[in-house]
Design a protein around this motif. Structure first.
Motif, mmCIF file in Angstrom:
data_model
loop_
_atom_site.group_PDB
_atom_site.id
_atom_site.type_symbol
_atom_site.label_atom_id
_atom_site.label_comp_id
_atom_site.label_asym_id
_atom_site.label_seq_id
_atom_site.Cartn_x
_atom_site.Cartn_y
_atom_site.Cartn_z
ATOM 1 N N UNK A 115 0.611 -1.175 -0.025
ATOM 2 C CA UNK A 115 0.095 -0.017 0.007
ATOM 3 C C UNK A 115 0.845 1.186 -0.142
ATOM 4 N N UNK A 116 1.881 1.144 0.688
ATOM 5 C CA UNK A 116 3.005 2.448 0.380
ATOM 6 C C UNK A 116 3.268 2.481 -0.815
ATOM 7 N N UNK A 117 3.514 1.628 -1.581
ATOM 8 C CA UNK A 117 3.891 1.894 -2.924
ATOM 9 C C UNK A 117 2.631 2.224 -3.663
ATOM 10 N N UNK A 118 1.561 1.879 -3.506
ATOM 11 C CA UNK A 118 0.238 2.563 -4.417
ATOM 12 C C UNK A 118 0.260 3.910 -3.938
ATOM 13 N N UNK A 119 0.278 4.385 -2.814
ATOM 14 C CA UNK A 119 0.321 5.810 -2.519
ATOM 15 C C UNK A 119 1.515 6.597 -3.009
ATOM 16 N N UNK A 120 2.726 5.927 -3.404
ATOM 17 C CA UNK A 120 3.900 6.649 -3.839
ATOM 18 C C UNK A 120 3.559 6.891 -5.413
ATOM 19 N N UNK A 121 2.792 5.832 -5.998
ATOM 20 C CA UNK A 121 2.353 5.872 -7.503
ATOM 21 C C UNK A 121 1.550 7.069 -7.418
ATOM 22 N N UNK A 122 0.654 7.111 -6.578
ATOM 23 C CA UNK A 122 -0.533 8.423 -6.671
ATOM 24 C C UNK A 122 0.296 9.708 -6.605
ATOM 25 N N UNK A 123 1.285 9.566 -5.353
ATOM 26 C CA UNK A 123 1.983 10.963 -5.614
ATOM 27 C C UNK A 123 2.759 11.308 -6.626
ATOM 28 N N UNK A 124 3.347 10.204 -7.384
ATOM 29 C CA UNK A 124 3.752 10.794 -8.586
ATOM 30 C C UNK A 124 2.934 11.000 -9.976
ATOM 31 N N UNK A 125 1.748 10.852 -9.585
ATOM 32 C CA UNK A 125 0.789 11.422 -10.456
ATOM 33 C C UNK A 125 0.045 10.415 -11.125
ATOM 34 N N UNK A 126 0.344 9.188 -10.824
ATOM 35 C CA UNK A 126 -0.524 7.907 -11.661
ATOM 36 C C UNK A 126 -1.920 7.680 -10.943
#
Lengths: 343, 343
Positions: free
Chosen positions: A171-182
């Protein structure tokens, strides 16, 4: 979410791995599953679609080879079966994208560089998966931390959503992806290592015990960079001089034909179709046939000693085989907690 | 923030690059700057510290080589000058960490694998920088997307903060690092390409025009994997058989001694100090001396054709040379906007 699913998580199309059972499990659990059709005949694809539909009413997609000889028939099948999404690992032609757009099918293409993203947006693709170099199978050299924001920038203002892939497992990676704009993440290895994945148990064990440093990107299998677990087979392939790889690949093709009970005719037919479609040399055809055949040896026949083990580097962060529903729910719960912690 | 600065952003210690001017600019702008002392004599370090203090009252750190012969004197200097932080790219001994802890100096160590992180936490290090393989200079093979959450997991419950490094250049990346569980980010290349960086203009131009695929990780410089821009010099080094690299490195050392006006005595002295401290062979010493000398050729003498250009892969995402204050403020503003978009 463009795809009409509960969670912004895609299970990628993996040859010999994401068949009807895994795809149905992902779809039923609220993710977006993709059937890998490159390693199926048209008839097998129709059967797999029927099997998924028998198990879930949720939407799912089909992965297509951009240059497959019977691509038009496969697209017609998707239309007939109301499959909402066609995905491609390699770049489809503008004509194919146009055909899908006209048919109301969402097209998703995996890219490994910003210029590929720009080109795909230019020909009207619906969505992109930006796969960082840490991803599995055929992969590029730009890691997720750099590729994802670059592809998001390439799509800015176009309305084309971007899905992050390569290195995601929690889930940390999912939020990181959203932060990058994904708009979400796509994962292969994480789903390969699920309870519902039909990969033989002895092969799953090899994956589970692999470390973050156990993978290698090699061009020795089919001439294109591909991330696999480093095995004796890979070392042997890499030590072969390039000029010896054609006869070796041809011998492999014959051997796998015998060992895997695939008829030589079927194998040659695939080779011919690839040749006519892509104008490859016979040496390239033999090499290209090498990758799916060697993947089948591991993933279907359970004989990794004569096959290859495509994987993301993330394999080293994965140590268990939970059911797909648990994978998805754990990621979503962890992502929610991560978002709270960022407030 | 442990370091007592406005922004959770560290400017890493880069040999020949992060001298007093850049470090003072970072500190004054609200980031945490680190002086690279491995390429300075003890006297030069004292002068650089004085120069930074003359320009800012903000805190800053000093990067140390874990096995430098005069390490005790350098630590004494940090104590005397009330420098709050000592950072290390390679692993310091438990005794050195103990000494720093006793002196009230915060120790920060860069790690490239989870087991390194566990070891450093075990000997009492204050904080870790987890540098993904996409990072510059000496670097590992695990990308930020996988290394950062793994190192955060290794530090869970220990109170040891983790800083992400490798591939960071904007506010989206800062928020992604926070999502992975980091307390901030560290950047090298982004600060190397700033207005205040003293790297010669012709060398900065080479960096600015490099693409995301322009870098390579090579062991040909000093035997350890190091990410640099791929130049003719690197290709030539890589083509040299390993047995030829010792005399080549020795010749390079002599040539650089002449060309860069560094006395051969000083060079040999560094070599002897490294040898006594680390018990290396003379061949290893010659190779180890190669990296700083070849970096100096580029970064100080402006002669990249006879030097190396250490860099993160992020160089391909950077296209301008803004002042450090603008770099920091842009990242913080973008991070704030990203956090809002995640709500």
């Amino acid at each position: 979410e463009l795809l009409g699913v509960r969670y912004p998580i895609i299970q990628t199309g993996m040859g010999w791995v994401s068949g009807a059972t895994l795809t149905a499990a992902t779809a039923e659990a609220g993710g977006f599953g993709i059937l890998a059709s490159a390693t199926m005949t048209l008839e097998e694809l129709a059967q797999a679609i029927a099997k998924v539909k028998a198990r879930t009413t949720a939407p799912f997609g089909v992965n297509l080879l951009p240059n497959q000889a019977d691509l038009a028939k496969r697209i017609a099948l998707l239309v007939q079966e109301s499959i909402p999404v066609a995905s491609f690992a390699g770049a489809p032609s503008a004509a194919v994208v146009q055909e899908l757009n006209d048919a109301g099918i969402t097209s998703i293409v995996t890219v490994g560089a910003k210029r590929h993203a720009e080109k795909m947006v230019g020909i009207g693709v619906s969505a992109l998966i930006a796969q960082g170099g840490e991803g599995g199978g055929h992969t590029g050299s730009i890691p997720t931390s750099l590729l994802l924001p670059q592809v998001v920038d390439a799509c800015a203002g176009t309305g084309v959503p971007v899905i992050g892939a390569g290195g995601f497992y929690d889930g940390r990676g999912l939020v990181a992806a959203l932060a990058y704009g994904a708009d979400g993440i796509a994962m292969g290895t994480r789903f390969l290592l699920s309870a519902e994945s039909q990969v033989p148990a002895n092969v799953k064990e090899l994956y589970l015990k692999s470390a973050l440093t156990a993978t290698v990107v090699t061009e020795a299998i089919d001439g294109a960079p591909q991330r696999v677990i480093r095995t004796d087979m890979i070392d042997a392939l890499e030590k072969s001089p390039a000029v010896l790889r054609f006869p070796k690949a041809a011998m492999n093709a014959l051997r796998f034909s015998r060992e895997s009970k695939t008829s030589l005719l079927a194998l040659l037919k695939t080779g011919r179709e690839m040749k006519s479609a892509q104008d490859l040399t016979w040496a390239q055809v033999a090499l290209a046939a090498n990758a799916p055949m060697m993947t089948k040896a591991s993933m279907v026949d359970g004989r990794p000693e004569v096959g290859i083990l495509p994987t993301g580097q993330v394999v080293g962060a994965i140590g268990s085989l939970p059911p797909v529903a648990e994978i998805l729910e754990t990621i979503i719960a962890e992502a929610a907690a991560t978002l709270v912690s960022l407030r």
